[in-house]
Motif scaffolding. Sequence first.
Motif, PDB file in Angstrom:
ATOM      1  N   LEU A 185      25.529  -1.018 -27.846  1.00  0.00           N
ATOM      2  CA  LEU A 185      26.715  -0.660 -28.629  1.00  0.00           C
ATOM      3  C   LEU A 185      27.998  -0.910 -27.842  1.00  0.00           C
ATOM      4  CD1 LEU A 185      25.457   2.658 -30.300  1.00  0.00           C
ATOM      5  CD2 LEU A 185      25.698   0.405 -31.376  1.00  0.00           C
ATOM      6  N   ASP A 186      27.943  -0.667 -26.523  1.00  0.00           N
ATOM      7  CA  ASP A 186      29.117  -0.933 -25.681  1.00  0.00           C
ATOM      8  C   ASP A 186      29.493  -2.411 -25.720  1.00  0.00           C
ATOM      9  OD1 ASP A 186      29.360   1.699 -24.930  1.00  0.00           O
ATOM     10  OD2 ASP A 186      28.260   1.455 -23.048  1.00  0.00           O
ATOM     11  N   LYS A 187      28.473  -3.272 -25.594  1.00  0.00           N
ATOM     12  CA  LYS A 187      28.733  -4.712 -25.588  1.00  0.00           C
ATOM     13  C   LYS A 187      29.268  -5.190 -26.930  1.00  0.00           C
ATOM     14  CE  LYS A 187      25.459  -6.012 -21.963  1.00  0.00           C
ATOM     15  NZ  LYS A 187      24.234  -6.786 -21.623  1.00  0.00           N
ATOM     16  N   ARG A 188      28.843  -4.527 -27.997  1.00  0.00           N
ATOM     17  CA  ARG A 188      29.349  -4.888 -29.319  1.00  0.00           C
ATOM     18  C   ARG A 188      30.643  -4.166 -29.654  1.00  0.00           C
ATOM     19  NH1 ARG A 188      25.973  -7.307 -33.060  1.00  0.00           N
ATOM     20  NH2 ARG A 188      27.912  -7.319 -34.266  1.00  0.00           N
ATOM     21  N   LYS A 189      31.087  -3.308 -28.719  1.00  0.00           N
ATOM     22  CA  LYS A 189      32.305  -2.509 -28.931  1.00  0.00           C
ATOM     23  C   LYS A 189      32.207  -1.704 -30.234  1.00  0.00           C
ATOM     24  CE  LYS A 189      35.445  -5.478 -26.274  1.00  0.00           C
ATOM     25  NZ  LYS A 189      34.371  -6.223 -25.613  1.00  0.00           N
ATOM     26  N   ALA A 190      31.023  -1.142 -30.438  1.00  0.00           N
ATOM     27  CA  ALA A 190      30.760  -0.372 -31.658  1.00  0.00           C
ATOM     28  C   ALA A 190      30.699   1.110 -31.346  1.00  0.00           C
ATOM     29  CB  ALA A 190      29.451  -0.837 -32.290  1.00  0.00           C
ATOM     30  N   LEU A 191      31.299   1.922 -32.200  1.00  0.00           N
ATOM     31  CA  LEU A 191      31.301   3.380 -32.064  1.00  0.00           C
ATOM     32  C   LEU A 191      31.804   3.795 -30.682  1.00  0.00           C
ATOM     33  CD1 LEU A 191      27.916   4.230 -33.840  1.00  0.00           C
ATOM     34  CD2 LEU A 191      30.222   4.119 -34.814  1.00  0.00           C
ATOM     35  N   VAL A 192      32.976   3.323 -30.354  1.00  0.00           N
ATOM     36  CA  VAL A 192      33.626   3.672 -29.084  1.00  0.00           C
ATOM     37  C   VAL A 192      34.870   4.498 -29.381  1.00  0.00           C
ATOM     38  CG1 VAL A 192      32.730   1.645 -27.874  1.00  0.00           C
ATOM     39  CG2 VAL A 192      34.920   1.493 -29.095  1.00  0.00           C
ATOM     40  N   GLY A 193      35.445   5.062 -28.324  1.00  0.00           N
ATOM     41  CA  GLY A 193      36.668   5.842 -28.488  1.00  0.00           C
ATOM     42  C   GLY A 193      36.455   7.060 -29.363  1.00  0.00           C
ATOM     43  N   ILE A 194      37.292   7.214 -30.371  1.00  0.00           N
ATOM     44  CA  ILE A 194      37.208   8.397 -31.233  1.00  0.00           C
ATOM     45  C   ILE A 194      35.928   8.407 -32.076  1.00  0.00           C
ATOM     46  CG2 ILE A 194      39.704   8.659 -31.350  1.00  0.00           C
ATOM     47  CD1 ILE A 194      39.602   7.397 -34.135  1.00  0.00           C
ATOM     48  N   HIS A 195      35.272   7.238 -32.184  1.00  0.00           N
ATOM     49  CA  HIS A 195      34.043   7.160 -32.970  1.00  0.00           C
ATOM     50  C   HIS A 195      32.787   7.360 -32.124  1.00  0.00           C
ATOM     51  CE1 HIS A 195      36.470   5.888 -36.294  1.00  0.00           C
ATOM     52  NE2 HIS A 195      36.807   4.735 -35.743  1.00  0.00           N
ATOM     53  N   ALA A 196      32.947   7.548 -30.820  1.00  0.00           N
ATOM     54  CA  ALA A 196      31.789   7.695 -29.934  1.00  0.00           C
ATOM     55  C   ALA A 196      30.861   8.847 -30.325  1.00  0.00           C
ATOM     56  CB  ALA A 196      32.261   7.857 -28.485  1.00  0.00           C
ATOM     57  N   PRO A 197      31.382   9.992 -30.808  1.00  0.00           N
ATOM     58  CA  PRO A 197      30.477  11.085 -31.205  1.00  0.00           C
ATOM     59  C   PRO A 197      29.486  10.696 -32.303  1.00  0.00           C
ATOM     60  CG  PRO A 197      32.705  11.922 -30.924  1.00  0.00           C
ATOM     61  CD  PRO A 197      32.794  10.424 -30.842  1.00  0.00           C
ATOM     62  N   LEU A 198      29.798   9.640 -33.067  1.00  0.00           N
ATOM     63  CA  LEU A 198      28.889   9.212 -34.135  1.00  0.00           C
ATOM     64  C   LEU A 198      27.603   8.606 -33.575  1.00  0.00           C
ATOM     65  CD1 LEU A 198      31.456   7.555 -36.582  1.00  0.00           C
ATOM     66  CD2 LEU A 198      30.240   9.712 -36.917  1.00  0.00           C
TER      67      LEU A 198
END
Length: 237
Positions: free
Chosen positions: A82-95
Amino acid sequence: RTQSGNERWIPTIYVEVSRRVTRGTLKSVLHVLKGLACDQKLCKVIVAMSNASTAFVQPNDRGRNQVLWLEDLTRAEAEEFLDKRKALVGIHAPLRDKVLGRTTCRASQLNALCCNLDEPPPGASAADIVTAFVNEDRLDAFHNLRGLLEDTNTVDFERLMQAMIDNGGSVTTDQVSHFVNMATATEEIHAHPAIQLNVVTGVYSFNSAADAIAAKKELAARRSLRGIVRCFLDIFV
């Protein structure tokens, strides 16, 4: 062979099996490929099976094929993906906990989630997409579980699944024989893949975290229903 300069060179055929392929079709394809590669030695064959239930369809000819089993991603590997895809990062990380704690950690499904996050439907938030992803996975799990229980000897499979739950989610081939005759149930498992077989270790487990959760809830509900029926019979019969 002429281009390579190697008279022993043979081509390699790569076949990727769709998750929705029927058991009959898969058996026919594997039979043809086995003839080309093992019997006639005209080529080498690599078959990638995305659905673990296809393990029940493989030819019982281990001496002439090699199985490479790829486990689901670990939590750390899924986080890295997910990090490499820049998915669910920042404010969306809790998801991420909602995804990785309750559903599968398969790269193909996480990739599908990332694609939806990259190009969201109009008006859909990240939370909406994650909720839809998790709900769809759960719905598939309940569909597979109930389909399997309805198409097989229900009591046997209930006992098998309860044993899997009690044993941390898996049992060995030897343990399975105490509950279910798998030789007569492979068609149902292929059609409703709530259970998978690791053909390398001989371990049966739930196909995903969602399947394990569905099994716990379904078995608990069935026990409660039987308890109510027994109570009713005690009172009125």
